[in-house]
Scaffold this motif. Structure first.
Motif, mmCIF file in Angstrom:
data_model
loop_
_atom_site.group_PDB
_atom_site.id
_atom_site.type_symbol
_atom_site.label_atom_id
_atom_site.label_comp_id
_atom_site.label_asym_id
_atom_site.label_seq_id
_atom_site.Cartn_x
_atom_site.Cartn_y
_atom_site.Cartn_z
ATOM 1 N N HIS A 91 -2.444 1.039 6.080
ATOM 2 C CA HIS A 91 -2.173 0.206 4.909
ATOM 3 C C HIS A 91 -1.477 -1.088 5.330
ATOM 4 O O HIS A 91 -0.805 -1.153 6.353
ATOM 5 C CB HIS A 91 -1.276 0.953 3.925
ATOM 6 N N GLY A 92 -1.645 -2.115 4.496
ATOM 7 C CA GLY A 92 -0.885 -3.336 4.722
ATOM 8 C C GLY A 92 -1.725 -4.550 5.043
ATOM 9 O O GLY A 92 -1.182 -5.626 5.287
ATOM 10 N N GLY A 93 -3.026 -4.407 5.027
ATOM 11 C CA GLY A 93 -3.866 -5.561 5.327
ATOM 12 C C GLY A 93 -5.191 -5.484 4.603
ATOM 13 O O GLY A 93 -5.539 -4.476 3.987
ATOM 14 N N LEU A 94 -5.959 -6.545 4.690
ATOM 15 C CA LEU A 94 -7.239 -6.622 4.004
ATOM 16 C C LEU A 94 -8.236 -5.609 4.565
ATOM 17 O O LEU A 94 -9.114 -5.133 3.837
ATOM 18 C CB LEU A 94 -7.811 -8.037 4.114
ATOM 19 N N GLU A 95 -8.088 -5.256 5.839
ATOM 20 C CA GLU A 95 -9.005 -4.285 6.428
ATOM 21 C C GLU A 95 -8.968 -2.972 5.658
ATOM 22 O O GLU A 95 -10.015 -2.386 5.361
ATOM 23 C CB GLU A 95 -8.658 -4.039 7.899
ATOM 24 N N ARG A 96 -7.761 -2.505 5.283
ATOM 25 C CA ARG A 96 -7.659 -1.259 4.535
ATOM 26 C C ARG A 96 -8.184 -1.453 3.111
ATOM 27 O O ARG A 96 -8.819 -0.540 2.554
ATOM 28 C CB ARG A 96 -6.220 -0.759 4.520
#
Length: 207
Positions: A91-96
């Protein structure tokens, strides 16, 4: 906190197969509780309605007695509880966010789209034609999304692949249709994974 084991409530070959595979991929210690979907009882005689009032699998009872439901939620839980298995981006970025976007697409646009052919009583021919066309378009979108990658998020297997594997296993059975070549290769690739082979054996399924 109790010492109760992690318990997956399942029925062979339905959507509970996805979190079953994910738990094995994560190396989790868990037990299976098969549910009779007609009587709403487990093989051990447990009242499934008391476990999940929604009345359907999967459900995952945690060691503290909490119960999680909904396939996509269980998959996210497994990925986040065993991050070392690499079953989802952190969690914590656009990838997730993009990863979860794909996961929810499978849940809402593909998996739930099977309803007129599986659980919906008295679905009319027009509704089935509309649903069939929509599902075919969604499978084509998945084929384009996968492209030449081995898995939906790249080179490594994730819980997204577990969910896609279930859905793409159901689709050809409902419509006697062949999957696009890259999706068929994906299915074969996933089916050969040791965790999937073990899940199939535990549920009494044929590859």
């Amino acid at each position: 906190m109790t010492t109760e084991a992690l318990r997956l409530y399942y029925y062979p070959g339905v959507c509970s197969l996805a979190p079953h595979i994910a738990l094995r991929e994560a190396g989790a210690t868990f037990e299976l509780a098969r549910v009779d979907l007609r009587t709403r009882k487990t093989e051990a005689g447990e009242d499934f309605a008391a476990v999940n009032p929604k009345g359907y699998v999967p459900a995952l009872r945690l060691p503290d007695g909490e119960v999680l439901t909904e396939t996509a939620v269980l998959l996210q839980y497994v990925a986040d509880t065993w991050p070392e298995a690499g079953l989802a981006p952190l969690h914590g970025g656009l990838e997730r966010v993009r990863f979860d976007e794909r996961l929810i697409f499978i849940a809402t646009e593909l998996h739930k789209g099977f309803a007129p052919f599986t659980i919906m009583p008295n679905a009319g021919d027009e509704a089935k034609r509309w649903a069939s066309q929509r599902l075919t378009a969604r499978v084509e979108l998945l084929a384009r999304d996968l492209g030449e990658r081995p898995f939906f998020h790249g080179d490594a297997f994730t819980v997204l692949d577990a969910y896609a594997f279930f859905a793409l296993r159901v689709y050809p059975k409902l419509f006697a249709a062949e999957l696009p070549a890259n999706l068929a290769a994906f299915q074969a690739r996933v089916a050969a994974r040791p965790a999937v082979v073990a899940a199939f054996a535990a549920e009494g399924l044929k590859a």
